[in-house]
Every structure is written in C-alpha cells, then in structure tokens.
Design a protein around this motif. Structure first.
Motif, PDB file in Angstrom:
ATOM      1  N   SER A   9       0.877  -1.253  -0.069  1.00  0.00           N
ATOM      2  CA  SER A   9       0.106   0.049  -0.160  1.00  0.00           C
ATOM      3  C   SER A   9       0.649   1.300   0.029  1.00  0.00           C
ATOM      4  CB  SER A   9      -0.850   0.019   1.150  1.00  0.00           C
ATOM      5  OG  SER A   9      -0.129   0.328   2.512  1.00  0.00           O
ATOM      6  N   ARG A  10       0.189   2.358  -0.241  1.00  0.00           N
ATOM      7  CA  ARG A  10       0.907   3.530  -0.319  1.00  0.00           C
ATOM      8  C   ARG A  10       1.709   3.937   0.932  1.00  0.00           C
ATOM      9  NH1 ARG A  10      -2.048   9.422   0.056  1.00  0.00           N
ATOM     10  NH2 ARG A  10      -0.098  10.733  -0.524  1.00  0.00           N
ATOM     11  N   ARG A  11       1.197   3.557   2.107  1.00  0.00           N
ATOM     12  CA  ARG A  11       1.857   3.620   3.579  1.00  0.00           C
ATOM     13  C   ARG A  11       3.169   3.159   3.521  1.00  0.00           C
ATOM     14  NH1 ARG A  11       2.805   0.699   8.076  1.00  0.00           N
ATOM     15  NH2 ARG A  11       1.633  -1.068   7.192  1.00  0.00           N
ATOM     16  N   ARG A  14       7.043   3.258  -2.236  1.00  0.00           N
ATOM     17  CA  ARG A  14       7.811   3.060  -3.121  1.00  0.00           C
ATOM     18  C   ARG A  14       8.924   3.954  -3.364  1.00  0.00           C
ATOM     19  NH1 ARG A  14       5.448  -0.904  -6.489  1.00  0.00           N
ATOM     20  NH2 ARG A  14       6.493  -0.049  -8.317  1.00  0.00           N
ATOM     21  N   THR A  30      12.264  -5.163   3.126  1.00  0.00           N
ATOM     22  CA  THR A  30      12.094  -4.508   4.454  1.00  0.00           C
ATOM     23  C   THR A  30      11.487  -3.158   4.531  1.00  0.00           C
ATOM     24  OG1 THR A  30      12.695  -4.512   7.029  1.00  0.00           O
ATOM     25  CG2 THR A  30      14.394  -4.047   5.115  1.00  0.00           C
ATOM     26  N   VAL A  31      11.370  -2.445   5.741  1.00  0.00           N
ATOM     27  CA  VAL A  31      10.681  -1.247   5.976  1.00  0.00           C
ATOM     28  C   VAL A  31      11.497  -0.634   6.554  1.00  0.00           C
ATOM     29  CG1 VAL A  31       8.553   0.201   6.397  1.00  0.00           C
ATOM     30  CG2 VAL A  31       8.344  -2.235   5.564  1.00  0.00           C
ATOM     31  N   VAL A  32      11.886   0.549   6.518  1.00  0.00           N
ATOM     32  CA  VAL A  32      12.980   1.667   6.875  1.00  0.00           C
ATOM     33  C   VAL A  32      12.110   2.973   6.743  1.00  0.00           C
ATOM     34  CG1 VAL A  32      15.012   2.646   7.255  1.00  0.00           C
ATOM     35  CG2 VAL A  32      14.860   0.196   6.816  1.00  0.00           C
ATOM     36  N   HIS A  34       9.309   4.042   6.689  1.00  0.00           N
ATOM     37  CA  HIS A  34       8.120   4.193   5.977  1.00  0.00           C
ATOM     38  C   HIS A  34       8.096   3.795   4.380  1.00  0.00           C
ATOM     39  CE1 HIS A  34       6.491   5.884   9.711  1.00  0.00           C
ATOM     40  NE2 HIS A  34       7.362   6.672   9.833  1.00  0.00           N
ATOM     41  N   ASP A 126      16.388   4.506  10.921  1.00  0.00           N
ATOM     42  CA  ASP A 126      14.783   4.458  11.173  1.00  0.00           C
ATOM     43  C   ASP A 126      14.159   4.707  12.199  1.00  0.00           C
ATOM     44  OD1 ASP A 126      12.432   3.214  10.547  1.00  0.00           O
ATOM     45  OD2 ASP A 126      12.839   1.223  11.525  1.00  0.00           O
ATOM     46  N   SER A 127      14.061   6.023  12.257  1.00  0.00           N
ATOM     47  CA  SER A 127      13.040   6.828  13.107  1.00  0.00           C
ATOM     48  C   SER A 127      12.746   8.318  12.609  1.00  0.00           C
ATOM     49  CB  SER A 127      13.612   6.951  14.478  1.00  0.00           C
ATOM     50  OG  SER A 127      14.371   7.833  14.688  1.00  0.00           O
ATOM     51  N   ASP A 128      11.459   8.721  12.996  1.00  0.00           N
ATOM     52  CA  ASP A 128      10.925  10.029  12.373  1.00  0.00           C
ATOM     53  C   ASP A 128      11.879  11.240  13.009  1.00  0.00           C
ATOM     54  OD1 ASP A 128       9.366   8.434  10.884  1.00  0.00           O
ATOM     55  OD2 ASP A 128       7.650   8.991  11.823  1.00  0.00           O
TER      56      ASP A 128
END
Lengths: 373, 373
Positions: A9-11, A14, A30-32, A34, A126-128
């Motif tokens: 999904s968009r969340r 890409r 994997t996800v980093v 978002h 990996d943190s905002d």
C-alpha cells in the motif's frame, strides 16, 4: 509480486528505483522510515558479500530519508540536536552525528551534510527525526523550515565503484575524499554525490533530487556498470557486522546513550548547548554499565538473528544480547554485536552464546571492527 | 518462518503475542511503528470479512503504540497538539484526536485516552508521535514525562465479542459504552479495556500492560473464544473501507489537512491554543481543494491497490487517486477511498478509475461510510 509481499500500500512508500529493483529480481523488502528497502536479490548473503568485496553494486537506499533544515536558526537547531560539535564543520562535509533526547537517549545516528551555512540535510536511520526536529523548532519558536525533500539516495558500493563513477561523472570524482560531497551533472541537473555508504568498501552515495529521474539514473549506472561486473545489492549483513557498523533499532535504541554505543570520539568537544547535555555529562562522570562490543563464537554457521541471542559469562550470568550476528566466511567464525556488561567487556573475555537452535557456543568478547577493509 | 520473512531483526519489534500469532498460522506481517502487524492468516480477506461480521476475532494490534504524557503540563501539551478541544473530555473517555503540525498538516490520527487529569495515552497510527511530543516538550520546556509504556493493545472484534468478554471479565463489561474505557482484573493485574477497534463491528481493545503477560492473555481469550467461533485476524480491508475508516500514510499524510480528511466534526470548538492554529483557520477561511470521498467502480474484482489507482473525470482530467480499494462482496461492487478534487467531489459524480490491469472502470463518487454496520 507475491514473493515481495510487503509492497502492499501507499503507506509503505515505493522509491524512484522500486520498478528497477523489481526488474533486477529483488526477492524481498524490509521497511525503513516507512519506505521499501530491498532485502535480498538472487544471490545468497555470502555470495553477495564476496561480490561486494571485489566488484561494484547498486543499492536502493532511498529509505535513508533526508531531513532538510534551512533558515536563520538552522545551524543553531542542528547543533542543539547533537552532542557532537559542528563548530568546525565545513560546507561539503558529512558528519556522523548522534542525535539524543533530553535523557541522552539515542534518537538516531544519522549522517549530517552541510550544504550551506544555513542549510543542512540529516540522512536518517529508522526513526522520524523529521518530527523530532520539527517539534523542537515549534516548541522553541526557531526560525527554520524543516521538510523531507524530494531526495532519494542511491549507493554505489565496492572497490570498483570509483572506476564506474569516473566513467559516469569524470575524473573529478576521484578527488572526492571519504565523507565529503560535491555536486555533479546528471541529465542537465546538479546532483549531490558523497563518498560514503553503509559498508566498509569504497563507495559513493548519489543523493538524487527528483523522483522522476530515478529510473534514468538507475539505468544509466546499470548500463555503465556491466563492464565492472555490477550487481543489484543491499546493505550486506556480513560486511556490516565485520565493519562494526551499528544499526539503529538493532544494536541500540532510545534506551541507550552515546557512550554505550562507543561514540566517545564524537563527544570530545561538548562546550556548546545541546539537548540532553546535563544528562550526558552526568553519564560521562558516573560511567556506563554496558558497552557495544564484538563477540566471536564457534560452531556451525549461526541461524539468523531474528531474536537476540543471550550472551552468558562462564558463571551463567547473562551479560549481553547479540542483536546482529552471522557467520563470517572470511574470519571463519560466527561474529555478532552485543551490548556487554561492565566487568565482562574486556577483549578476550570468555562467554557462552545461546543460539535459537539451542546450541551453546563458546565465544570471546572483542573490539570492533572485526575486520578493517 | 520463511513465509513471514519480515521477522528479521530486533529493529522490527516482535510483540508479546507474536509467538501465539505464529502458532495460529500467520502467513505474513507488515510493519507499523517499527513493530510487526499480522497481515493475514489462513483465510482469504473475503472469508475473514464474513467471519468478522458474524463472530469474534482476536487481533494483535500491539503496533498501536502508546505515547504516555504525564505531569503538570500534560493536559496543556495534549491540547497544544490538536485542534480538537479536550476541555470537556472526562477521565475514562477515548477521543479520536487529529494531531497536526505548524502548517496544519496531519502528523497522525490517534485515539487519545484520558487516564487522569494529568496522564494521557495517545494510541498512534504509523508515525513517531513520541518524538513529535517530546520535541515540543523539550523546545517549550514543559513539565511532562513522555514515554512509550509497556502496553500492547489486543483487539477483540466482531458481534460475538461482548459475549466473549462477559464470559472473561464479567457482566460489568456490558455497561462499557463505545469509546469509553475502564479497568478489569486479569491474573492479579488491573488492565485497561476500551470499547473500540479498527472495524465497524462491536469490539474491545485490551491495552495489556506487561509484555510478559501477553501469551497468557492470548491463550485465555483463545480458549474461551472457541465456543464463540473465534479466529485469529487482523484489520480487514473490506470492512475498513466499507466503514470509511482512514489509514494514515494511505489516505492522508503530512501533506493533508484535517478538513481534507473530513474531520470537520472535531473542529467545531477551536477557541484553545494549538500548534497550527493560524494555518488551520486560514484553510477554514479559504476552503479546501480536495476532500476524502468514497468511489464505487464496476467490473471484475479490482486487483490489489499497492499503487494508487488514478481517478479521472469524464473529460479525462485526473481528479483523484484511490489509495485503498477492494471488491465488496456485500455491496457487490468495487469500493475505494480517494481524495477528490473540488468541483468533482459531489455524490453521484461520474468518474473513470484506471486499475493496474489496464482496465478503465466506470465509477461514481459517494459519501463514506459506504455501509454502516
């Protein structure tokens, strides 16, 4: 794309290179931050490791998102966010830049790029950090504009990277020193290129500005790379652990302070004001109870470290947790990274590592990196 | 666990229920707030949808991390973070609580729980609200302590949930109204239970405090649930879209303001001070250019919406993007959520939706929810 199930999904964003990465045969993400980070292609981690040590690879590391801080108070805010002094930081330099909170807990370990006296990029793990920086700025009423710019790092890593980059961007790139950056022309645009990367090999990171240029950049490098035996890749776990490169969320979290992470070298000049100063000075004075170390441990190649491996002293006390571990085919032993308790953190300390196959393995504490290039 | 490939390192955190979730046959995970969220079990999304509408399910939604704000300035900070007034919020109530930045951009759409006059939990969607809140507090020097507590929500969803919960926690739980919470006893501990959940069914969320109690809680519910035909589940995409429940990162991001998200009902009293007030009042005055709407669209069941589907007007202008879409077996049509441009957002507006199978589908704009329970 069922084998890359994450791309759902968009969340989970890409990147400008995702299409090319799929074409190149990615077998998982994997996800980093978002965003998708390729996890593997056709080769095994070990095949990839040997290839990386001798050739050149192209990595989609767009998930190293940039936090752009610009404005009259930009330098002030950037300095407030870290115990590392930026007093003598020149334009065109990259700094490894621990970001801590009011308790001296690690918020992130990004790379800071100074673009001008009042414009910086923070290239984050990996943190905002975007929200942390914006929160401070809003709370303290600072004159800054903070955004995530339209920038997507693409890494070229491995000893043949220089040759490839010279072929693409000219001889000038040879003069680029480690952890420095400058601008190069690509398709009529100016693009920032740094000599850096999340490996112990020589390499470059192209901070591509402009999502729409992604496929072109990837294809251009790919085509030119063929003569240098280029393959698609991603941060290699064997190479990373051997190099002692830490991973935020794995080796350390908000619960850890910079001394525990062995960042002492960045903390020599703390004469400036920064968030967490009082807490950090207290820690400096009182000392720490654990510290990041290497552990070598024997037996068959270790299973994957999806859950930390407990590390015990010979008297059966748990003294650490291996948070990243793998078999090193070069060192011919298992290697791992662990916070190790005081009294046990000296090099040569004998330990026992319990891996999830229920095997107790004899090991030894050591300094990192395990291996320089 | 090769089929759940994501579960790869400490950085992507396991939950207290992960072991049970794997035992229960999870077939994939996604990542929210650096934590595993089960994505599917053995059933298809459609089978799961029908089951959820008639029975009860147990969902590991630990990734709904809590940001605990406590201290003398807690209420002040909580109010600063949102245009929704908390003036009349009683203890024991949950509020849907838009969090915005200085430009009135959406940072998150959490659920706020008021535990006492100076203690709140913010139950967040996928962004580090912890860092946003801490940044503001540090910048503005507020007297608060902000942590992520040792709390892991477990959802019980579906019409038979009340019966199951009565069986486990007694008749008292029947008196719990929607979006209210109170405390119940579990194994000698007090646990917060709210009547809430990310579905349009009746349901509860147990905010389990204590990682080590996770397996026991799951097993207790599982054993008691058998007579209510319980299955393991996760937020169901058909149910969610039908209900018009938005997903941060999908339907809206930092680029969107609360009016675009149709949160007007929460913005009636904005007499208090909050971050982004000036920007939001300006938006209110000038109006918005796009708004979240439903779209029904015909043809065969739509492929998965991993990349937004463009929405066109009849004169071939792109007027939106479906960011979540699926076939509704109840409504017997495809349904999607999309920001739709002004002039085209009226109910009944005819549109064309282009799905990734290259089919142009006729559709219509409509209000959400598509379907009340």
């Amino acid at each position: 794309m069922s084998n890359t199930g994450l791309n759902m999904s968009r969340r989970i964003r890409r990147t400008p290179y995702t299409e090319k990465v799929i074409e190149a045969g990615v077998s998982g993400f994997t996800v980093v931050n978002h965003m998708l980070l390729p996890k593997a292609f056709k080769a095994t981690v070990e095949e990839d490791y040997w290839h990386l040590s001798k050739n050149t690879q192209i990595w989609d590391v767009s998930c190293q998102r940039q936090v752009q801080i610009e404005g009259d108070d930009a330098a002030k805010l950037v300095q407030l966010m870290s115990p590392r002094s930026i007093k003598n930081m020149p334009i065109g330099k990259c700094f490894y830049y621990p970001v801590i909170d009011e308790n001296a807990g690690m918020i992130n370990d990004p790379v800071l790029l100074k673009l001008s006296e009042n414009k910086f990029w923070i290239s984050v793990a990996d943190s905002d950090v975007l929200l942390w920086a914006k929160g401070i700025a809003v709370g303290a009423n600072l004159k800054v504009k903070i955004i995530e710019p339209d920038v997507y790092p693409l890494a070229i890593q491995g000893p043949k990277s220089e040759e490839l980059m010279v072929y693409l961007f000219g001889e000038k790139i040879k003069r680029l020193k480690y952890f420095h950056f400058t601008f190069f022309e690509f398709k009529g645009t100016k693009q920032l290129i740094a000599r850096s990367g999340y490996s112990k090999q020589d390499g470059f990171e192209i901070y591509l500005e402009g999502f729409n240029l992604g496929s072109k950049l990837w294809q251009t490098i790919w085509d030119a790379g063929k003569k240098f035996n280029i393959t698609p890749g991603c941060p290699n776990l064997i190479d990373r652990i051997e190099a002692g490169l830490l991973s935020y969320g794995n080796e350390f979290t908000l619960e850890n302070n910079p001394y525990e992470c062995d960042f002492d070298v960045y903390l020599k000049d703390m004469s400036h004001d920064f968030i967490g100063k009082e807490a950090l000075l207290k820690i400096k004075e009182n000392g720490i109870d654990k510290k990041i170390k290497g552990v070598t441990f024997d037996g068959s190649p270790t299973p994957h470290c999806s859950i930390p491996f407990p590390v015990y002293s010979n008297n059966r006390l748990q003294i650490g947790n291996i948070t990243s571990g793998i078999y090193s085919p070069f060192l011919k032993t298992n290697v791992g990274l662990s916070m190790i308790d005081k009294y046990y953190w000296n090099d040569g300390q004998e330990v026992v590592v319990l891996t999830p196959d229920s095997i107790e393995r004899k090991g030894k504490v050591c300094s990192i990196p395990f291996r320089l290039n």
